[in-house]
Design a protein around this motif. Structure first.
Motif, PDB file in Angstrom:
ATOM      1  N   SER A  16      37.357  16.515 121.141  1.00 24.62           N
ATOM      2  CA  SER A  16      37.681  17.824 121.707  1.00 24.62           C
ATOM      3  C   SER A  16      37.294  17.844 123.181  1.00 24.62           C
ATOM      4  O   SER A  16      36.278  17.266 123.579  1.00 24.62           O
ATOM      5  CB  SER A  16      36.943  18.931 120.958  1.00 24.62           C
ATOM      6  OG  SER A  16      37.482  19.072 119.657  1.00 24.62           O
ATOM      7  N   VAL A  17      38.136  18.511 123.981  1.00 30.53           N
ATOM      8  CA  VAL A  17      37.922  18.580 125.421  1.00 30.53           C
ATOM      9  C   VAL A  17      38.111  20.021 125.871  1.00 30.53           C
ATOM     10  O   VAL A  17      39.105  20.667 125.517  1.00 30.53           O
ATOM     11  CB  VAL A  17      38.927  17.673 126.173  1.00 30.53           C
ATOM     12  CG1 VAL A  17      38.773  17.814 127.679  1.00 30.53           C
ATOM     13  CG2 VAL A  17      38.770  16.227 125.747  1.00 30.53           C
ATOM     14  N   LYS A  18      37.153  20.521 126.649  1.00 28.84           N
ATOM     15  CA  LYS A  18      37.237  21.864 127.229  1.00 28.84           C
ATOM     16  C   LYS A  18      37.045  21.705 128.728  1.00 28.84           C
ATOM     17  O   LYS A  18      36.043  21.157 129.176  1.00 28.84           O
ATOM     18  CB  LYS A  18      36.157  22.778 126.645  1.00 28.84           C
ATOM     19  CG  LYS A  18      36.151  24.178 127.208  1.00 28.84           C
ATOM     20  CD  LYS A  18      37.091  25.074 126.454  1.00 28.84           C
ATOM     21  CE  LYS A  18      37.037  26.500 126.956  1.00 28.84           C
ATOM     22  NZ  LYS A  18      37.645  27.436 126.045  1.00 28.84           N
ATOM     23  N   MET A  19      38.022  22.171 129.511  1.00 24.91           N
ATOM     24  CA  MET A  19      37.960  22.058 130.969  1.00 24.91           C
ATOM     25  C   MET A  19      37.974  23.447 131.589  1.00 24.91           C
ATOM     26  O   MET A  19      38.683  24.336 131.107  1.00 24.91           O
ATOM     27  CB  MET A  19      39.155  21.267 131.485  1.00 24.91           C
ATOM     28  CG  MET A  19      39.252  19.866 130.930  1.00 24.91           C
ATOM     29  SD  MET A  19      40.660  18.943 131.575  1.00 24.91           S
ATOM     30  CE  MET A  19      42.030  19.829 130.848  1.00 24.91           C
ATOM     31  N   TYR A  20      37.199  23.609 132.646  1.00 26.67           N
ATOM     32  CA  TYR A  20      37.192  24.832 133.447  1.00 26.67           C
ATOM     33  C   TYR A  20      37.486  24.414 134.876  1.00 26.67           C
ATOM     34  O   TYR A  20      36.883  23.454 135.380  1.00 26.67           O
ATOM     35  CB  TYR A  20      35.818  25.513 133.411  1.00 26.67           C
ATOM     36  CG  TYR A  20      35.370  25.911 132.036  1.00 26.67           C
ATOM     37  CD1 TYR A  20      35.696  27.162 131.511  1.00 26.67           C
ATOM     38  CD2 TYR A  20      34.613  25.048 131.257  1.00 26.67           C
ATOM     39  CE1 TYR A  20      35.277  27.523 130.242  1.00 26.67           C
ATOM     40  CE2 TYR A  20      34.193  25.407 129.998  1.00 26.67           C
ATOM     41  CZ  TYR A  20      34.527  26.645 129.495  1.00 26.67           C
ATOM     42  OH  TYR A  20      34.110  26.999 128.240  1.00 26.67           O
ATOM     43  N   PRO A  30      50.181  25.488 123.367  1.00 28.64           N
ATOM     44  CA  PRO A  30      48.797  25.986 123.379  1.00 28.64           C
ATOM     45  C   PRO A  30      48.744  27.500 123.193  1.00 28.64           C
ATOM     46  O   PRO A  30      49.651  28.220 123.615  1.00 28.64           O
ATOM     47  CB  PRO A  30      48.284  25.584 124.760  1.00 28.64           C
ATOM     48  CG  PRO A  30      49.488  25.375 125.598  1.00 28.64           C
ATOM     49  CD  PRO A  30      50.601  24.984 124.664  1.00 28.64           C
ATOM     50  N   GLN A  31      47.679  27.957 122.557  1.00 27.69           N
ATOM     51  CA  GLN A  31      47.408  29.391 122.493  1.00 27.69           C
ATOM     52  C   GLN A  31      46.922  29.805 123.871  1.00 27.69           C
ATOM     53  O   GLN A  31      46.179  29.056 124.522  1.00 27.69           O
ATOM     54  CB  GLN A  31      46.342  29.698 121.461  1.00 27.69           C
ATOM     55  CG  GLN A  31      46.741  29.371 120.049  1.00 27.69           C
ATOM     56  CD  GLN A  31      45.588  29.625 119.077  1.00 27.69           C
ATOM     57  OE1 GLN A  31      44.483  29.990 119.448  1.00 27.69           O
ATOM     58  NE2 GLN A  31      45.865  29.413 117.794  1.00 27.69           N
ATOM     59  N   ILE A  32      47.342  30.993 124.322  1.00 31.38           N
ATOM     60  CA  ILE A  32      47.004  31.438 125.674  1.00 31.38           C
ATOM     61  C   ILE A  32      46.245  32.749 125.617  1.00 31.38           C
ATOM     62  O   ILE A  32      46.650  33.680 124.930  1.00 31.38           O
ATOM     63  CB  ILE A  32      48.278  31.582 126.533  1.00 31.38           C
ATOM     64  CG1 ILE A  32      48.966  30.224 126.662  1.00 31.38           C
ATOM     65  CG2 ILE A  32      47.934  32.147 127.912  1.00 31.38           C
ATOM     66  CD1 ILE A  32      50.314  30.274 127.373  1.00 31.38           C
ATOM     67  N   LYS A  36      43.222  32.360 133.032  1.00 27.78           N
ATOM     68  CA  LYS A  36      43.962  31.996 131.823  1.00 27.78           C
ATOM     69  C   LYS A  36      43.308  30.803 131.150  1.00 27.78           C
ATOM     70  O   LYS A  36      42.965  29.817 131.801  1.00 27.78           O
ATOM     71  CB  LYS A  36      45.403  31.653 132.206  1.00 27.78           C
ATOM     72  CG  LYS A  36      46.254  31.152 131.060  1.00 27.78           C
ATOM     73  CD  LYS A  36      47.729  31.047 131.393  1.00 27.78           C
ATOM     74  CE  LYS A  36      48.044  29.994 132.399  1.00 27.78           C
ATOM     75  NZ  LYS A  36      49.493  29.756 132.554  1.00 27.78           N
ATOM     76  N   CYS A  37      43.124  30.911 129.834  1.00 26.07           N
ATOM     77  CA  CYS A  37      42.661  29.778 129.031  1.00 26.07           C
ATOM     78  C   CYS A  37      43.789  29.388 128.074  1.00 26.07           C
ATOM     79  O   CYS A  37      44.366  30.246 127.409  1.00 26.07           O
ATOM     80  CB  CYS A  37      41.409  30.132 128.241  1.00 26.07           C
ATOM     81  SG  CYS A  37      39.949  30.387 129.254  1.00 26.07           S
ATOM     82  N   GLU A  38      44.097  28.109 128.046  1.00 29.35           N
ATOM     83  CA  GLU A  38      45.133  27.569 127.162  1.00 29.35           C
ATOM     84  C   GLU A  38      44.459  26.566 126.228  1.00 29.35           C
ATOM     85  O   GLU A  38      43.730  25.696 126.696  1.00 29.35           O
ATOM     86  CB  GLU A  38      46.203  26.858 127.979  1.00 29.35           C
ATOM     87  CG  GLU A  38      46.825  27.728 129.056  1.00 29.35           C
ATOM     88  CD  GLU A  38      47.656  26.912 130.018  1.00 29.35           C
ATOM     89  OE1 GLU A  38      48.751  26.474 129.621  1.00 29.35           O
ATOM     90  OE2 GLU A  38      47.195  26.715 131.153  1.00 29.35           O
ATOM     91  N   THR A  39      44.728  26.676 124.944  1.00 34.19           N
ATOM     92  CA  THR A  39      44.061  25.803 123.976  1.00 34.19           C
ATOM     93  C   THR A  39      45.050  25.285 122.938  1.00 34.19           C
ATOM     94  O   THR A  39      45.719  26.057 122.260  1.00 34.19           O
ATOM     95  CB  THR A  39      42.919  26.550 123.254  1.00 34.19           C
ATOM     96  OG1 THR A  39      42.015  27.068 124.232  1.00 34.19           O
ATOM     97  CG2 THR A  39      42.183  25.634 122.302  1.00 34.19           C
ATOM     98  N   TYR A  40      45.124  23.956 122.862  1.00 31.54           N
ATOM     99  CA  TYR A  40      45.840  23.320 121.757  1.00 31.54           C
ATOM    100  C   TYR A  40      44.878  23.262 120.585  1.00 31.54           C
ATOM    101  O   TYR A  40      43.789  22.694 120.699  1.00 31.54           O
ATOM    102  CB  TYR A  40      46.256  21.887 122.113  1.00 31.54           C
ATOM    103  CG  TYR A  40      47.467  21.785 123.002  1.00 31.54           C
ATOM    104  CD1 TYR A  40      48.749  21.878 122.476  1.00 31.54           C
ATOM    105  CD2 TYR A  40      47.332  21.567 124.368  1.00 31.54           C
ATOM    106  CE1 TYR A  40      49.868  21.763 123.285  1.00 31.54           C
ATOM    107  CE2 TYR A  40      48.440  21.447 125.189  1.00 31.54           C
ATOM    108  CZ  TYR A  40      49.706  21.544 124.638  1.00 31.54           C
ATOM    109  OH  TYR A  40      50.801  21.430 125.442  1.00 31.54           O
ATOM    110  N   CYS A  49      40.720  26.220 131.008  1.00 34.08           N
ATOM    111  CA  CYS A  49      40.571  27.566 131.553  1.00 34.08           C
ATOM    112  C   CYS A  49      40.756  27.484 133.054  1.00 34.08           C
ATOM    113  O   CYS A  49      39.990  26.810 133.753  1.00 34.08           O
ATOM    114  CB  CYS A  49      39.210  28.157 131.210  1.00 34.08           C
ATOM    115  SG  CYS A  49      39.048  28.559 129.461  1.00 34.08           S
ATOM    116  N   SER A  50      41.800  28.136 133.537  1.00 29.98           N
ATOM    117  CA  SER A  50      42.106  28.192 134.964  1.00 29.98           C
ATOM    118  C   SER A  50      41.601  29.535 135.476  1.00 29.98           C
ATOM    119  O   SER A  50      42.080  30.583 135.048  1.00 29.98           O
ATOM    120  CB  SER A  50      43.617  28.076 135.179  1.00 29.98           C
ATOM    121  OG  SER A  50      44.111  26.907 134.541  1.00 29.98           O
ATOM    122  N   LEU A  51      40.609  29.483 136.370  1.00 25.28           N
ATOM    123  CA  LEU A  51      39.902  30.686 136.772  1.00 25.28           C
ATOM    124  C   LEU A  51      40.083  30.983 138.256  1.00 25.28           C
ATOM    125  O   LEU A  51      40.120  30.066 139.081  1.00 25.28           O
ATOM    126  CB  LEU A  51      38.400  30.523 136.477  1.00 25.28           C
ATOM    127  CG  LEU A  51      38.058  30.084 135.057  1.00 25.28           C
ATOM    128  CD1 LEU A  51      36.585  29.786 134.938  1.00 25.28           C
ATOM    129  CD2 LEU A  51      38.491  31.135 134.059  1.00 25.28           C
TER     130      LEU A  51
END
Length: 109
Positions: free
Chosen positions: A6-10, A47-49, A56-60, A72-74
């Motif tokens: 799993s990968v989470k990017m900000y 991805p869910q948005i 905006k956070c997009e998650t597969y 997550c694009s902030l």
């Protein structure tokens, strides 16, 4: 990696050190990295948005071995993505990790 993770990017949309859309000293666009991890983890679907203003956070969520890939694009600069008025990154990351990781993922073999 040898298996999906799993990968989470900000990332700050206004980052002037590592530009969101690439450039600078050879940085690739952040979206390319997101797409790379989605392919690597064999994610399918869209991805869910979740949006909050321009954030905006997009998650597969449908990826191999139950993994997830999220970006997550902030609206933030390089060093202020942790501004709680934008997103409580610490709480968000903890929720993501709690949902994504299990004790069996940490093996000594």
């Amino acid at each position: 990696p040898s298996r999906p993770i799993s990968v989470k990017m900000y990332h700050g949309l206004n980052d002037n050190i590592v530009p969101y859309n690439g450039g600078g000293i050879g940085f690739r666009p952040i979206r390319d990295t997101f797409d790379f991890w989605a392919r690597t983890n064999q994610c399918s679907g869209t991805p869910q948005i979740f949006t909050n203003g321009r954030n905006k956070c997009e998650t597969y969520t449908n990826c191999a071995n139950g993994t997830q890939v999220s970006l997550c694009s902030l609206v933030a600069l390089h060093n202020n993505i942790y501004d709680l008025r934008v997103l409580n990154v610490s709480s968000d990351a903890l929720r993501f990790l709690s949902a994504s990781w299990t004790l069996s993922m940490f093996s000594l073999t």
